[in-house]
Design a protein around this motif. Structure first.
Motif, PDB file in Angstrom:
ATOM      1  N   LEU A 206       0.527  -1.568  -0.437  1.00 10.20           N
ATOM      2  CA  LEU A 206      -0.479   0.305  -0.128  1.00 10.20           C
ATOM      3  C   LEU A 206       0.815   0.763  -0.023  1.00 10.20           C
ATOM      4  CD1 LEU A 206      -2.815  -1.205   2.663  1.00 10.20           C
ATOM      5  CD2 LEU A 206      -2.723  -1.705   0.126  1.00 10.20           C
ATOM      6  N   THR A 207       1.858   1.877   1.028  1.00 12.30           N
ATOM      7  CA  THR A 207       1.590   2.946   1.283  1.00 12.30           C
ATOM      8  C   THR A 207       3.069   2.995   2.303  1.00 12.30           C
ATOM      9  OG1 THR A 207       2.191   5.336   1.324  1.00 12.30           O
ATOM     10  CG2 THR A 207       0.355   4.311   2.658  1.00 12.30           C
ATOM     11  N   GLY A 208       3.674   3.475   3.176  1.00 14.48           N
ATOM     12  CA  GLY A 208       4.803   3.517   3.829  1.00 14.48           C
ATOM     13  C   GLY A 208       5.168   1.948   4.529  1.00 14.48           C
ATOM     14  N   GLY A 209       5.458   1.533   4.120  1.00 14.64           N
ATOM     15  CA  GLY A 209       5.555   0.360   4.625  1.00 14.64           C
ATOM     16  C   GLY A 209       3.893  -0.852   5.107  1.00 14.64           C
ATOM     17  N   TRP A 210       3.294  -0.264   4.157  1.00 19.83           N
ATOM     18  CA  TRP A 210       2.190  -1.545   5.176  1.00 19.83           C
ATOM     19  C   TRP A 210       1.626  -2.432   4.102  1.00 19.83           C
ATOM     20  CZ3 TRP A 210      -0.597  -1.093   9.771  1.00 19.83           C
ATOM     21  CH2 TRP A 210       0.360  -0.027   9.952  1.00 19.83           C
TER      22      TRP A 210
ATOM     23  N   LEU B 112      -7.967 -12.497   5.722  1.00 15.56           N
ATOM     24  CA  LEU B 112      -7.337 -11.093   4.681  1.00 15.56           C
ATOM     25  C   LEU B 112      -6.622 -10.327   6.289  1.00 15.56           C
ATOM     26  CD1 LEU B 112      -8.286  -9.071   2.864  1.00 15.56           C
ATOM     27  CD2 LEU B 112     -10.088  -8.478   3.836  1.00 15.56           C
ATOM     28  N   GLY B 113      -5.099 -10.314   5.869  1.00 17.63           N
ATOM     29  CA  GLY B 113      -4.836  -9.602   6.547  1.00 17.63           C
ATOM     30  C   GLY B 113      -3.765  -7.768   6.363  1.00 17.63           C
ATOM     31  N   LEU B 114      -3.523  -7.215   7.603  1.00 18.64           N
ATOM     32  CA  LEU B 114      -2.119  -5.836   7.263  1.00 18.64           C
ATOM     33  C   LEU B 114      -1.243  -5.873   7.240  1.00 18.64           C
ATOM     34  CD1 LEU B 114      -3.225  -3.531   6.535  1.00 18.64           C
ATOM     35  CD2 LEU B 114      -4.337  -2.784   7.665  1.00 18.64           C
ATOM     36  N   ASN B 115      -0.120  -6.280   6.953  1.00 16.79           N
ATOM     37  CA  ASN B 115       1.024  -6.343   7.873  1.00 16.79           C
ATOM     38  C   ASN B 115       2.148  -5.049   7.813  1.00 16.79           C
ATOM     39  OD1 ASN B 115       3.513  -7.059   8.006  1.00 16.79           O
ATOM     40  ND2 ASN B 115       4.030  -8.097   6.392  1.00 16.79           N
ATOM     41  N   TYR B 116       2.558  -4.630   8.325  1.00 17.81           N
ATOM     42  CA  TYR B 116       3.490  -3.803   8.782  1.00 17.81           C
ATOM     43  C   TYR B 116       4.848  -3.798   8.568  1.00 17.81           C
ATOM     44  CZ  TYR B 116       5.783   0.650   9.635  1.00 17.81           C
ATOM     45  OH  TYR B 116       6.738   1.902   9.388  1.00 17.81           O
ATOM     46  N   ILE B 117       6.233  -3.586   7.300  1.00 14.20           N
ATOM     47  CA  ILE B 117       7.301  -3.631   7.726  1.00 14.20           C
ATOM     48  C   ILE B 117       8.152  -2.742   7.970  1.00 14.20           C
ATOM     49  CG2 ILE B 117       9.169  -4.804   6.835  1.00 14.20           C
ATOM     50  CD1 ILE B 117       7.127  -6.301   5.268  1.00 14.20           C
ATOM     51  N   ALA B 118       8.717  -2.144   9.547  1.00 13.49           N
ATOM     52  CA  ALA B 118       9.189  -0.705   9.415  1.00 13.49           C
ATOM     53  C   ALA B 118      10.715  -1.394   9.251  1.00 13.49           C
ATOM     54  CB  ALA B 118       9.533  -1.268  11.059  1.00 13.49           C
ATOM     55  N   GLY B 119      11.461   0.555   8.901  1.00 12.56           N
ATOM     56  CA  GLY B 119      12.606   0.455   8.363  1.00 12.56           C
ATOM     57  C   GLY B 119      13.948  -0.582   8.508  1.00 12.56           C
ATOM     58  N   SER B 120      13.705  -0.961  10.018  1.00  7.92           N
ATOM     59  CA  SER B 120      14.541  -2.546  10.458  1.00  7.92           C
ATOM     60  C   SER B 120      14.404  -3.883  10.043  1.00  7.92           C
ATOM     61  CB  SER B 120      14.786  -1.990  11.895  1.00  7.92           C
ATOM     62  OG  SER B 120      13.087  -2.475  13.376  1.00  7.92           O
ATOM     63  N   ALA B 121      13.213  -3.650   9.637  1.00 13.33           N
ATOM     64  CA  ALA B 121      12.746  -5.482   9.161  1.00 13.33           C
ATOM     65  C   ALA B 121      11.967  -5.732   9.914  1.00 13.33           C
ATOM     66  CB  ALA B 121      14.289  -6.166   8.186  1.00 13.33           C
TER      67      ALA B 121
END
Length: 177
Positions: free
Chosen positions: A91-95, A125-134
């Motif tokens: 999506l955007t910004g790690g999402w 169905l899910g939502l995942n956030y990946i930070a810059g640190s992985a």
């Protein structure tokens, strides 16, 4: 004896893998236990551009259920089929938006009440956030619906119903220090 074939081919952003194995089991005594088992799988790891990817998978396997499990002296073969389709949309910004559909069916050559034959469909169905640190945080909601194949319907002795529905919510996190 075992005969097998595998495939692993990448074309552009697509990857195709698969395998086929035929296993021949023979006994000098108890030849009624001789069998030819088949296993195969086919996978397409697909990608459309930089933001959309997923997986399509089909597999099939045949296994013998152990005599210690069935308390029976006759060969009982379990056939399992899986069909899987998943997607990951950035999506955007790690999402990421995640989703999947799974179909699993098992059939036994003889009735086995401890693990009856069944057909099950799962959607998630899910939502995942990946930070810059992985490091990641993922929330997934899942719905499973299935039918147990019982010869006379509901089994009141072993307490097994014919239809089942399972709803799950999962929160998963990975933290990289």
């Amino acid at each position: 004896a075992v005969i097998g074939l595998t495939l692993d081919k990448t074309y552009s952003q697509q990857r195709f893998t698969g395998g086929y194995t035929k296993t021949f089991t023979r006994y000098e005594k108890f030849t009624e236990l001789d069998r030819n088992a088949l296993d195969y799988n086919a996978v397409w790891e697909w990608r459309l551009g930089a933001r959309l990817s997923g997986l399509l998978r089909k597999d099939f396997s045949e296994t013998a259920i152990g005599f210690d499990d069935t308390q029976n002296t006759k060969l009982n073969i379990r056939t399992t089929k899986n069909n899987i389709a998943t997607f990951d949309a950035t999506l955007t910004g790690g999402w990421h938006l995640l989703g999947g559909f799974y179909n699993t069916s098992t059939v036994t050559s003889q009735i086995f009440f401890a693990q009856p034959s069944f057909n099950m469909n799962t959607g998630e169905l899910g939502l995942n956030y990946i930070a810059g640190s992985a490091s990641t945080v993922t929330f997934t909601t899942r719905l499973r619906r299935g039918v147990n194949a019982l010869p006379r319907g509901v089994d009141f002795v072993n307490v097994i119903d014919t239809d089942f529905t399972v709803q799950e919510q999962e929160l998963k996190s990975t933290w990289h220090v």
